[in-house]
Scaffold this motif. Structure first.
Motif, PDB file in Angstrom:
ATOM      1  N   ARG A  14       0.839  -1.199   0.000  1.00  0.00           N
ATOM      2  CA  ARG A  14       0.000   0.000   0.000  1.00  0.00           C
ATOM      3  C   ARG A  14       0.875   1.251   0.000  1.00  0.00           C
ATOM      4  O   ARG A  14       0.604   2.209  -0.721  1.00  0.00           O
ATOM      5  CB  ARG A  14      -0.933  -0.025   1.214  1.00  0.00           C
ATOM      6  CG  ARG A  14      -2.076   0.975   1.121  1.00  0.00           C
ATOM      7  CD  ARG A  14      -1.796   2.244   1.862  1.00  0.00           C
ATOM      8  NE  ARG A  14      -1.600   2.022   3.272  1.00  0.00           N
ATOM      9  CZ  ARG A  14      -0.826   2.778   4.039  1.00  0.00           C
ATOM     10  NH1 ARG A  14      -0.183   3.797   3.542  1.00  0.00           N
ATOM     11  NH2 ARG A  14      -0.708   2.515   5.326  1.00  0.00           N
ATOM     12  N   GLU A  15       1.952   1.213   0.799  1.00  0.00           N
ATOM     13  CA  GLU A  15       2.833   2.382   0.845  1.00  0.00           C
ATOM     14  C   GLU A  15       3.497   2.615  -0.509  1.00  0.00           C
ATOM     15  O   GLU A  15       3.624   3.745  -0.967  1.00  0.00           O
ATOM     16  CB  GLU A  15       3.907   2.184   1.929  1.00  0.00           C
ATOM     17  CG  GLU A  15       3.411   2.566   3.309  1.00  0.00           C
ATOM     18  CD  GLU A  15       4.482   2.428   4.391  1.00  0.00           C
ATOM     19  OE1 GLU A  15       4.258   2.939   5.497  1.00  0.00           O
ATOM     20  OE2 GLU A  15       5.525   1.806   4.129  1.00  0.00           O
ATOM     21  N   LYS A  16       3.890   1.511  -1.149  1.00  0.00           N
ATOM     22  CA  LYS A  16       4.523   1.635  -2.476  1.00  0.00           C
ATOM     23  C   LYS A  16       3.547   2.272  -3.459  1.00  0.00           C
ATOM     24  O   LYS A  16       3.930   3.149  -4.233  1.00  0.00           O
ATOM     25  CB  LYS A  16       4.926   0.252  -2.987  1.00  0.00           C
ATOM     26  CG  LYS A  16       6.309  -0.189  -2.568  1.00  0.00           C
ATOM     27  CD  LYS A  16       6.707  -1.499  -3.212  1.00  0.00           C
ATOM     28  CE  LYS A  16       7.496  -1.283  -4.460  1.00  0.00           C
ATOM     29  NZ  LYS A  16       8.352  -2.424  -4.806  1.00  0.00           N
ATOM     30  N   ASN A  17       2.297   1.802  -3.439  1.00  0.00           N
ATOM     31  CA  ASN A  17       1.297   2.375  -4.339  1.00  0.00           C
ATOM     32  C   ASN A  17       1.059   3.848  -4.048  1.00  0.00           C
ATOM     33  O   ASN A  17       0.878   4.650  -4.967  1.00  0.00           O
ATOM     34  CB  ASN A  17      -0.031   1.612  -4.211  1.00  0.00           C
ATOM     35  CG  ASN A  17      -0.137   0.516  -5.253  1.00  0.00           C
ATOM     36  OD1 ASN A  17       0.768   0.343  -6.056  1.00  0.00           O
ATOM     37  ND2 ASN A  17      -1.227  -0.220  -5.221  1.00  0.00           N
ATOM     38  N   THR A  18       1.056   4.187  -2.773  1.00  0.00           N
ATOM     39  CA  THR A  18       0.845   5.597  -2.409  1.00  0.00           C
ATOM     40  C   THR A  18       1.987   6.453  -2.929  1.00  0.00           C
ATOM     41  O   THR A  18       1.760   7.550  -3.461  1.00  0.00           O
ATOM     42  CB  THR A  18       0.741   5.744  -0.876  1.00  0.00           C
ATOM     43  OG1 THR A  18      -0.229   4.835  -0.390  1.00  0.00           O
ATOM     44  CG2 THR A  18       0.352   7.159  -0.490  1.00  0.00           C
ATOM     45  N   TYR A  19       3.220   5.946  -2.804  1.00  0.00           N
ATOM     46  CA  TYR A  19       4.359   6.698  -3.350  1.00  0.00           C
ATOM     47  C   TYR A  19       4.251   6.821  -4.864  1.00  0.00           C
ATOM     48  O   TYR A  19       4.634   7.841  -5.438  1.00  0.00           O
ATOM     49  CB  TYR A  19       5.683   6.028  -2.966  1.00  0.00           C
ATOM     50  CG  TYR A  19       6.144   6.397  -1.588  1.00  0.00           C
ATOM     51  CD1 TYR A  19       6.333   5.426  -0.609  1.00  0.00           C
ATOM     52  CD2 TYR A  19       6.372   7.720  -1.247  1.00  0.00           C
ATOM     53  CE1 TYR A  19       6.741   5.765   0.666  1.00  0.00           C
ATOM     54  CE2 TYR A  19       6.777   8.064   0.032  1.00  0.00           C
ATOM     55  CZ  TYR A  19       6.950   7.087   0.977  1.00  0.00           C
ATOM     56  OH  TYR A  19       7.345   7.433   2.242  1.00  0.00           O
ATOM     57  N   LEU A  20       3.730   5.793  -5.497  1.00  0.00           N
ATOM     58  CA  LEU A  20       3.556   5.861  -6.945  1.00  0.00           C
ATOM     59  C   LEU A  20       2.585   6.982  -7.305  1.00  0.00           C
ATOM     60  O   LEU A  20       2.851   7.784  -8.209  1.00  0.00           O
ATOM     61  CB  LEU A  20       3.032   4.521  -7.472  1.00  0.00           C
ATOM     62  CG  LEU A  20       2.796   4.446  -8.986  1.00  0.00           C
ATOM     63  CD1 LEU A  20       4.093   4.673  -9.737  1.00  0.00           C
ATOM     64  CD2 LEU A  20       2.196   3.090  -9.371  1.00  0.00           C
ATOM     65  N   VAL A  21       1.492   7.048  -6.565  1.00  0.00           N
ATOM     66  CA  VAL A  21       0.497   8.096  -6.813  1.00  0.00           C
ATOM     67  C   VAL A  21       1.128   9.473  -6.612  1.00  0.00           C
ATOM     68  O   VAL A  21       0.992  10.363  -7.461  1.00  0.00           O
ATOM     69  CB  VAL A  21      -0.717   7.917  -5.879  1.00  0.00           C
ATOM     70  CG1 VAL A  21      -1.645   9.118  -5.957  1.00  0.00           C
ATOM     71  CG2 VAL A  21      -1.472   6.656  -6.222  1.00  0.00           C
ATOM     72  N   ILE A  22       1.844   9.628  -5.493  1.00  0.00           N
ATOM     73  CA  ILE A  22       2.435  10.943  -5.189  1.00  0.00           C
ATOM     74  C   ILE A  22       3.446  11.337  -6.271  1.00  0.00           C
ATOM     75  O   ILE A  22       3.459  12.473  -6.748  1.00  0.00           O
ATOM     76  CB  ILE A  22       3.128  10.913  -3.808  1.00  0.00           C
ATOM     77  CG1 ILE A  22       2.096  10.731  -2.697  1.00  0.00           C
ATOM     78  CG2 ILE A  22       3.923  12.197  -3.564  1.00  0.00           C
ATOM     79  CD1 ILE A  22       2.708  10.449  -1.328  1.00  0.00           C
ATOM     80  N   THR A  23       4.274  10.374  -6.674  1.00  0.00           N
ATOM     81  CA  THR A  23       5.313  10.673  -7.667  1.00  0.00           C
ATOM     82  C   THR A  23       4.689  11.033  -9.004  1.00  0.00           C
ATOM     83  O   THR A  23       5.067  12.031  -9.628  1.00  0.00           O
ATOM     84  CB  THR A  23       6.244   9.460  -7.843  1.00  0.00           C
ATOM     85  OG1 THR A  23       6.726   9.055  -6.569  1.00  0.00           O
ATOM     86  CG2 THR A  23       7.419   9.791  -8.732  1.00  0.00           C
ATOM     87  N   LEU A  24       3.735  10.216  -9.436  1.00  0.00           N
ATOM     88  CA  LEU A  24       3.118  10.468 -10.738  1.00  0.00           C
ATOM     89  C   LEU A  24       2.362  11.798 -10.737  1.00  0.00           C
ATOM     90  O   LEU A  24       2.444  12.569 -11.692  1.00  0.00           O
ATOM     91  CB  LEU A  24       2.165   9.326 -11.111  1.00  0.00           C
ATOM     92  CG  LEU A  24       2.825   7.992 -11.459  1.00  0.00           C
ATOM     93  CD1 LEU A  24       1.780   6.938 -11.756  1.00  0.00           C
ATOM     94  CD2 LEU A  24       3.774   8.138 -12.632  1.00  0.00           C
ATOM     95  N   LEU A  25       1.633  12.044  -9.680  1.00  0.00           N
ATOM     96  CA  LEU A  25       0.877  13.304  -9.635  1.00  0.00           C
ATOM     97  C   LEU A  25       1.804  14.502  -9.522  1.00  0.00           C
ATOM     98  O   LEU A  25       1.534  15.560 -10.090  1.00  0.00           O
ATOM     99  CB  LEU A  25      -0.125  13.299  -8.482  1.00  0.00           C
ATOM    100  CG  LEU A  25      -1.345  12.412  -8.697  1.00  0.00           C
ATOM    101  CD1 LEU A  25      -2.359  12.623  -7.572  1.00  0.00           C
ATOM    102  CD2 LEU A  25      -2.017  12.701 -10.025  1.00  0.00           C
TER     103      LEU A  25
END
Lengths: 395, 221, 325
Positions: free
Chosen positions: C47-58
């Motif tokens: 979940r943390e990895k996915n959240t970082y993905l969202v933050i990075t992409l956005l």
């Protein structure tokens, strides 16, 4: 947001690029090729357009031509007289002009233009300045003013004779009265001015016929209305303003630049794929380093930021290097690109117009950085989210 | 200072569970020096990494100064590691391509401290560790003992209260080991809390050990 | 389709931006559904990895979207020569109205939506329990919808326009007589007065909120900031542009920003300040979270500064033009 933190990361990102030189170079090479291609295109397009717009500044407010059977015909005294009577028209000047071949040289080297006494007397108002010799006088016949670049290439000076060949193959001799200069290098490189009657004889025009009419207005801001009025007054007559010509130049060169960018797109894809591949291949040693950084307190977003900074640095180097390569390529004559861009110029352009403008630089920065960043964002995320425990143990 | 409650760690490999640690209980108070001993592969490094918030337990809890760490998001754990914990690794784990001073000052970069200030803060620490003449050497040009001292300087850069050292003497010579033990003694005198793992009896003999644990088959004794 | 280097470049960046941001929505949705992952560290890690993905992409998406705004206007400007009769951006818009107007409007709305999300994320990451985690992951979906909509309008405009004659250079408010547009066009005094009234109200409410021991007044601050923002755009269009362009009937905020760089910058400061004031006030009560509250107050102070500086310069220019030139 602490800006100092981001500033502190830059030297570390730069050092990482040097530490992993192989990867850096692997990404930089296709990027340099991509940016060189795009920069050459941008500089040449901006330069060509700037040159065209500069040349337009010396033109009349409105140019009137006659269409016969869909082709350019000649205008006559009757149109000239009619236009001169319109409101807002200060003066209407007839012109006779066309291509003049130079014996022993490639076709299309010069445009010979014959203008009336009124215009000849006011050449300096249109931006022409005298380098040597004198301007033409009312009673001059068989004399010509040549542009500086044209004269320099052929070693011509006032008093020299030049032979021009008309469409019928006749050779006509001219005596050079003077050498002019103009901030539009197109004129200085390929325009030869003479009087109206000499031009009539050269191009075999009947008395009372002209190539077109240049209209000068009291209020140039109302040029559109004047052009509309003139076009509507007679069938087969078209009138266009300087703004119309400028728009046509912008359309044409913009379209050529846009079409040429398709080549750039192919290079961009290869640069992007390379960046992705290099970013994705994280060695055991690099994984361990990331693990250690996180162990000593670097956050995931710090690692991602450093990776994106490395990408940005490679991008900036690529843009700068590509720009320099482009300038070198353009200085060498831009083979392939110049013939496409300058096709249809009317006369051979004896120089390559190059311009580095702010909108071009903005586009280059955007197109150099954005695609590269997009290609490396996922690898940066993967690198940043490495589990430090596992990375330190196993790499 | 650090409480370990019912801590278990299980690794998963090819769908199989591999238990490493089972129901560990441990308390380390401020200023104490704790040594954890055990055969190779018994899970000492895993335990140290969990206590240092570098890894999460499968079950159980690590409480640092009454603050439960199991529910903390990753960036809070990073903050904890940066401000309160210093790691000294068995393999030094320095970054090649950087000098001794740059390696030692790496923990300061995410705090927004510029390179000049990082240098200013790292130099006294390296001097203290006897590396005054080696500051600007590439770490790959340093001996094992010198590298370990650079790693110690890096661990101490943010003045952490807790120092975790994983077999700190295993890759250094006897002279360097003595030197490092001297540094550890100084740190303990300054009130730091130290948790070490080590095979050799040298550390146990030389430092004022408060508690010694043996980790075997995933359990502490 | 009209092809030039700006159109091709914009299409490339549009593709990149959509390719970055739309998957972020998917990742956000997946992470939100996964929840916090309970005690299982592997699930939590995912979940943390996915959240970082969202933050990075956005984050990257936001940066690209910001630079695409000036590129959009450069692209529109590059189309003027290809559109007979068009003399400015408003004329180019008439080629594919209302898709073109929708595309341009979203250029302003999307960065503001991004700013809201980034602020929520920044606040959430300062709280140990991450109370807004699910909310921020779910909010990626509406953001992605906005982006998808904007991409659709951009593509519709760029791929379908052909050179055709537009009637003349007109701005939105010069077009049809009568009706709502006429009413809006002729109410310049109302918009200007409304802007200053709401601005002063929003500033006072913000100052009161930021005082030590303050904290009340979130709703008035949020409402007044939003209203001030709306009135600002209308005032710029109907009052500032004719005055500062010295063209009495020329109501066009594009021409104003394109020809008066200082006004563009002051407007940007005012818009950013008012929007961030709204965002700061719209956030939930952060008093239980001291670190997050400290950061939010810093943001509100920065917003206050922008909301004062931008309108101050606009006022100076307005008064100077009105009374001295």
């Amino acid at each position: 947001m602490k800006l100092s933190k981001h500033a502190a990361f830059w030297p570390i990102a730069a050092r990482n690029l040097l530490r992993y030189r192989g990867r850096t170079i692997a990404v930089l090479i296709p990027l340099l090729a991509t940016m060189a291609c795009l920069s050459a295109l941008t500089f040449l397009k901006d330069g060509t357009l700037a040159e065209a717009l500069t040349a337009l500044s010396a033109l009349p407010d409105v140019t009137v031509q006659r269409r016969e059977g869909g082709r350019d015909g000649s205008t006559g005294e009757e149109i000239l007289g009619e236009i001169s009577r319109y409101q807002n028209v200060r003066t209407a000047q007839p012109r006779i002009w066309g291509r003049a071949e130079v014996e022993g040289e490639a076709p299309g080297e010069a445009i010979l233009a014959g203008v009336g006494a009124d215009l000849l007397a006011r050449l300096s108002e249109s931006g022409f300045s005298l380098r040597s010799g004198r301007f033409l006088r009312d009673d001059d016949r068989g004399r010509a003013l040549v542009g500086r670049l044209y004269a320099e290439r052929r070693g011509i000076a006032p008093g020299d004779h030049i032979d021009l060949v008309n469409e019928s193959g006749q050779r006509v001799a001219f005596t050079v009265a003077g050498v002019f200069d103009h901030r539009a290098r197109l004129y200085a490189g390929g325009l030869i001015l003479t009087d109206l009657e000499t031009a009539r004889a050269f191009f075999n025009y009947d008395p009372g016929r002209y190539t077109d009419v240049g209209v000068y207005l009291d209020d140039p801001l109302r040029a559109d209305q004047a052009a509309l009025r003139i076009s509507a007054a007679r069938e087969g007559v078209r009138a266009f303003t300087r703004a119309d010509l400028a728009d046509a130049a912008r359309r044409e060169y913009g379209s050529r630049a846009g079409t040429s960018q398709l080549l750039w797109l192919m290079l961009l894809v290869s640069a992007g794929l390379t960046a992705w591949a290099q970013g994705s291949s994280v060695s055991l040693e690099m994984r361990k380093e990331i693990g250690v950084l996180k162990a000593i307190g670097w956050r995931t977003l710090d690692v991602i930021e450093i990776k994106m900074m490395e990408t940005a640095m490679i991008g900036l180097i690529g843009i700068l290097g590509g720009g320099l390569l482009a300038i070198a390529y353009l200085r060498l004559g831009a083979p392939l690109l110049s013939s496409y861009f300058l096709d249809g110029a009317g006369a051979a352009v004896p120089f390559l117009p190059i311009r580095i403008g702010w909108s071009g630089v903005f586009l280059l920065l955007l197109l150099g950085l954005a695609p590269l960043s997009a290609a490396t964002v996922i690898p940066a995320w993967r690198t940043g989210t490495i589990d430090p425990d596992r990375a330190i143990r196993n790499g | 200072m650090i409480d370990v409650k019912s801590l278990s760690k299980v690794f998963f490999q090819h769908g199989e569970e591999i238990p490493i640690l089972a129901d560990l209980e441990m308390t380390v108070s401020r200023g104490e020096c704790v040594i954890i001993d055990g055969p190779s592969g018994c899970g000492k490094t895993t335990l140290l990494n969990i206590m240092g918030c570098l890894a999460r337990p499968t079950r159980g809890e690590v409480i640092i100064d009454r603050r439960r760490t199991s529910h903390l998001p990753e960036h809070f754990l990073c903050e904890l590691r940066r401000s309160r914990i210093g790691f000294i690794f068995q393999q030094f784990n320095l970054l090649p391509g950087f000098t001794a001073l740059e390696n030692a000052a790496l923990p300061l970069a995410p705090l927004g401290i510029g390179s000049k200030e990082r240098r200013r803060r790292a130099e006294p620490l390296l001097d203290f560790l006897g590396l005054e003449d080696r500051k600007d050497f590439q770490v790959t040009d340093l001996s094992g003992g010198e590298q370990q001292r650079v790693a110690i300087a890096r661990a101490l850069m943010n003045n952490p209260e807790i120092i975790l050292a994983d077999e700190p003497l295993s890759n250094v010579d006897a002279l360097t080991a003595e030197r490092i033990i001297g540094v550890f003694r100084d740190l303990l005198e300054k009130g730091k809390t130290m948790i070490l793992t080590d095979h050799s009896p040298l550390l146990a003999r030389s430092l004022p050990i408060t508690n010694a644990y043996r980790l075997e088959r995933g359990r502490l004794s | 389709m009209i092809v030039n280097e700006f159109v091709v470049s914009y299409l490339v960046l549009l593709g990149l931006s959509a390719g970055i941001c739309l998957p972020a929505a998917g990742a956000g949705w997946a992470a939100a559904r996964r929840g916090r992952g309970g005690p299982d560290p592997a699930q939590r890690e995912r979940r943390e990895k996915n959240t970082y993905l969202v933050i990075t992409l956005l984050g990257l998406g936001f940066a690209i979207r910001l630079v695409m705004i000036p590129l959009w206007f450069l692209t529109l400007h590059s189309l003027i020569p290809a559109v007979p009769g068009a003399m400015c951006l408003a004329g180019v818009h008439l080629l594919d109205s209302p898709f073109s107007f929708a595309a341009t409007t979203l250029k302003f709305i999307i960065p503001l939506a991004y700013l809201f999300w980034l602020t929520l994320n920044a606040v959430d990451r300062r709280i140990e329990t991450e109370p807004f985690l699910r909310a921020k992951l779910l909010w990626v979906a509406p953001l992605a919808l906005l982006l998808a909509g904007e991409s659709f309008f951009d593509l519709h405009f760029l791929l379908r326009i052909n050179p055709r004659i537009v009637s003349c250079c007109t701005s939105l408010f010069d077009l049809p007589r009568g009706g709502a547009l006429e009413a809006v066009r002729s109410a310049g005094t109302l918009w200007t007065a409304g802007f200053y009234a709401c601005l002063v109200g929003a500033l006072l409410a913000s100052v009161r909120r930021l005082r030590p021991g303050g904290g009340k007044g979130r709703l008035p601050t949020a409402l007044l900031s939003l209203l001030a923002l709306l009135f600002l755009i209308l005032a710029l269009q109907t009052v500032f542009s004719p005055l500062l362009l010295h063209a009495p009937y020329h109501q066009c905020v594009f021409c104003l920003w394109g020809n008066r760089l200082d006004i563009a910058l002051a407007s940007a400061a005012a818009i950013a300040g008012l929007w961030l004031s709204f965002v700061g006030a719209a956030l939930p009560d952060l008093r239980p979270y001291p670190e997050a509250e400290r950061w939010a107050r810093k943001l509100s102070r920065f917003a206050l500064l922008c909301a004062i500086a931008g309108p101050a310069w606009l006022s100076v220019r307005y008064l100077a033009e009105r009374f001295f030139f």
